[in-house]
Design a protein around this motif. Structure first.
Motif, short mmCIF file in Angstrom:
data_model
loop_
_atom_site.label_atom_id
_atom_site.label_comp_id
_atom_site.label_asym_id
_atom_site.label_seq_id
_atom_site.Cartn_x
_atom_site.Cartn_y
_atom_site.Cartn_z
N MET A 1 0.81 -1.21 0.00
CA MET A 1 0.00 0.00 0.00
C MET A 1 0.85 1.27 0.00
SD MET A 1 -2.94 1.16 -0.10
CE MET A 1 -4.46 1.49 0.68
N THR A 2 1.96 1.29 0.70
CA THR A 2 2.78 2.50 0.74
C THR A 2 3.38 2.79 -0.64
OG1 THR A 2 4.67 1.22 1.54
CG2 THR A 2 3.33 2.33 3.19
N GLN A 3 3.82 1.74 -1.33
CA GLN A 3 4.31 1.94 -2.69
C GLN A 3 3.19 2.44 -3.59
OE1 GLN A 3 5.99 -1.76 -4.04
NE2 GLN A 3 8.06 -1.15 -3.49
N PHE A 4 1.99 1.90 -3.41
CA PHE A 4 0.85 2.33 -4.23
C PHE A 4 0.58 3.81 -4.02
CE2 PHE A 4 -3.78 2.91 -4.71
CZ PHE A 4 -3.90 2.58 -6.05
N LEU A 5 0.58 4.28 -2.78
CA LEU A 5 0.34 5.69 -2.51
C LEU A 5 1.43 6.57 -3.12
CD1 LEU A 5 -0.95 5.49 1.15
CD2 LEU A 5 -2.27 6.02 -0.89
N ASN A 6 2.68 6.12 -3.03
CA ASN A 6 3.77 6.90 -3.63
C ASN A 6 3.66 6.95 -5.15
OD1 ASN A 6 4.96 7.50 -1.16
ND2 ASN A 6 6.18 5.63 -1.17
N ILE A 7 3.25 5.85 -5.75
CA ILE A 7 3.13 5.79 -7.21
C ILE A 7 1.99 6.68 -7.71
CG2 ILE A 7 2.68 4.29 -9.20
CD1 ILE A 7 5.46 3.99 -7.83
N ILE A 8 0.85 6.66 -7.02
CA ILE A 8 -0.25 7.51 -7.49
C ILE A 8 0.06 8.99 -7.29
CG2 ILE A 8 -2.00 5.73 -7.30
CD1 ILE A 8 -3.01 7.10 -4.78
N LYS A 9 0.94 9.31 -6.33
CA LYS A 9 1.39 10.70 -6.22
C LYS A 9 2.23 11.09 -7.42
CE LYS A 9 1.31 10.76 -1.20
NZ LYS A 9 2.13 10.73 0.03
N ILE A 10 3.00 10.14 -7.95
CA ILE A 10 3.82 10.41 -9.15
C ILE A 10 2.93 10.61 -10.38
CG2 ILE A 10 5.48 9.37 -10.75
CD1 ILE A 10 6.73 7.97 -8.36
N LEU A 11 1.85 9.85 -10.46
CA LEU A 11 0.99 9.90 -11.66
C LEU A 11 0.21 11.20 -11.79
CD1 LEU A 11 -0.33 6.24 -11.70
CD2 LEU A 11 1.50 7.23 -13.06
N LYS A 12 0.11 11.96 -10.75
CA LYS A 12 -0.52 13.28 -10.72
C LYS A 12 -1.93 13.24 -11.31
CE LYS A 12 3.88 15.57 -10.63
NZ LYS A 12 5.01 15.60 -11.47
N ASN A 13 -2.17 13.93 -12.42
CA ASN A 13 -3.52 14.06 -12.96
C ASN A 13 -3.83 13.10 -14.09
OD1 ASN A 13 -4.34 16.06 -11.19
ND2 ASN A 13 -3.43 17.66 -12.43
N LEU A 14 -3.04 12.07 -14.26
CA LEU A 14 -3.31 11.10 -15.31
C LEU A 14 -4.47 10.20 -14.89
CD1 LEU A 14 0.35 10.03 -16.10
CD2 LEU A 14 -1.08 11.59 -17.41
N THR A 15 -5.24 9.76 -15.86
CA THR A 15 -6.32 8.83 -15.57
C THR A 15 -5.83 7.41 -15.81
OG1 THR A 15 -7.16 9.09 -17.79
CG2 THR A 15 -8.16 10.46 -16.10
N TYR A 16 -6.28 6.49 -14.99
CA TYR A 16 -5.82 5.11 -15.06
C TYR A 16 -6.84 4.20 -14.39
CZ TYR A 16 -4.27 6.57 -10.44
OH TYR A 16 -4.23 7.09 -9.17
N TYR A 17 -6.64 2.92 -14.59
CA TYR A 17 -7.39 1.88 -13.90
C TYR A 17 -6.43 1.21 -12.94
CZ TYR A 17 -10.59 2.33 -17.83
OH TYR A 17 -11.45 2.82 -18.78
N PHE A 18 -6.95 0.69 -11.83
CA PHE A 18 -6.10 -0.09 -10.95
C PHE A 18 -6.86 -1.29 -10.44
CE2 PHE A 18 -8.22 2.62 -7.91
CZ PHE A 18 -8.38 1.82 -6.78
N SER A 19 -6.12 -2.26 -10.00
CA SER A 19 -6.72 -3.48 -9.47
C SER A 19 -6.14 -3.75 -8.10
CB SER A 19 -6.43 -4.66 -10.39
OG SER A 19 -6.87 -5.85 -9.79
N PHE A 20 -7.02 -4.10 -7.18
CA PHE A 20 -6.60 -4.51 -5.84
C PHE A 20 -7.45 -5.70 -5.43
CE2 PHE A 20 -7.35 -4.26 -1.22
CZ PHE A 20 -6.08 -4.61 -0.80
N ASN A 21 -6.79 -6.73 -4.95
CA ASN A 21 -7.49 -7.92 -4.44
C ASN A 21 -8.41 -8.52 -5.51
OD1 ASN A 21 -7.98 -9.83 -2.55
ND2 ASN A 21 -9.41 -8.61 -1.37
N LYS A 22 -7.90 -8.60 -6.74
CA LYS A 22 -8.59 -9.19 -7.88
C LYS A 22 -9.87 -8.46 -8.27
CE LYS A 22 -6.71 -13.71 -6.81
NZ LYS A 22 -6.97 -15.07 -6.42
N CYS A 23 -10.00 -7.19 -7.88
CA CYS A 23 -11.13 -6.36 -8.27
C CYS A 23 -10.62 -5.19 -9.08
CB CYS A 23 -11.87 -5.84 -7.04
SG CYS A 23 -12.61 -7.14 -6.06
N PHE A 24 -11.26 -4.94 -10.19
CA PHE A 24 -10.80 -3.91 -11.12
C PHE A 24 -11.60 -2.64 -10.88
CE2 PHE A 24 -9.57 -2.60 -15.50
CZ PHE A 24 -8.21 -2.82 -15.34
N SER A 25 -10.94 -1.50 -10.82
CA SER A 25 -11.61 -0.23 -10.53
C SER A 25 -12.17 0.41 -11.80
CB SER A 25 -10.62 0.74 -9.90
OG SER A 25 -9.76 1.26 -10.88
N ASN A 26 -12.96 1.44 -11.59
CA ASN A 26 -13.35 2.31 -12.69
C ASN A 26 -12.19 3.23 -13.00
OD1 ASN A 26 -15.94 1.28 -12.87
ND2 ASN A 26 -16.70 2.66 -11.29
#
Length: 147
Positions: free
Chosen positions: A64-89
């Motif tokens: 989770m800490t790596q995930f939070l750091n990575i999404i801070k890097i991505l800034k305003n880009l739009t993306y999909y992510f998956s956690f625990n075999k569930c895919f987000s909008n």
């Protein structure tokens, strides 16, 4: 590869220089990533990823800490992510970080309350089992009256 999170980032509007910069930042965090062209996505995943029309980058994250750091890097880009075999909008970093900052203290508070309730229930169960054992011992041994 077994990873807790993975992010699917469409590279449609990102320049090559920004992609290289992003890959260098990901390397600093020790995160694995790969870029896949759109034709290979259609071959690999058939109809499941039809919303991806251009090449995309898959970012594999362990915790989770790596995930939070990575999404801070991505800034305003739009993306999909998956956690625990569930895919987000489709989402962006600003939205996720706002939700994290709002609910962070609730999650910690919930964890503390849960641990307290769990410990109280455990102590009550121990006392109940001790009381039952005491009752069994008193019933099995007849009491003598000393006259």
């Amino acid at each position: 590869m077994i990873n807790s999170f993975f992010i699917v980032l469409s590279l449609h509007n990102i320049s090559n220089y920004n992609i290289l910069d992003l890959k260098n930042e990901l390397f600093k965090y020790g995160v694995k990533s790969m870029v896949i062209k759109a034709k290979y996505i259609k071959i690999l995943f058939s109809n499941y990823f039809t919303f991806i029309t251009s090449s995309c980058m898959f970012i594999f994250i362990n915790n989770m800490t790596q995930f939070l750091n990575i999404i801070k890097i991505l800034k305003n880009l739009t993306y999909y992510f998956s956690f625990n075999k569930c895919f987000s909008n489709i989402t962006n970093s600003v939205l996720l970080l706002n939700q994290y900052y709002i609910y962070e203290y609730y999650i910690i508070f919930h964890y503390i309350i849960f641990k307290l309730i769990n410990n109280i229930i455990l102590i009550i169960l121990i006392y109940i089992t001790l009381f039952i054992n005491l009752l069994k011992n008193s019933i099995n041994e007849p009491q003598r009256l000393n006259v």
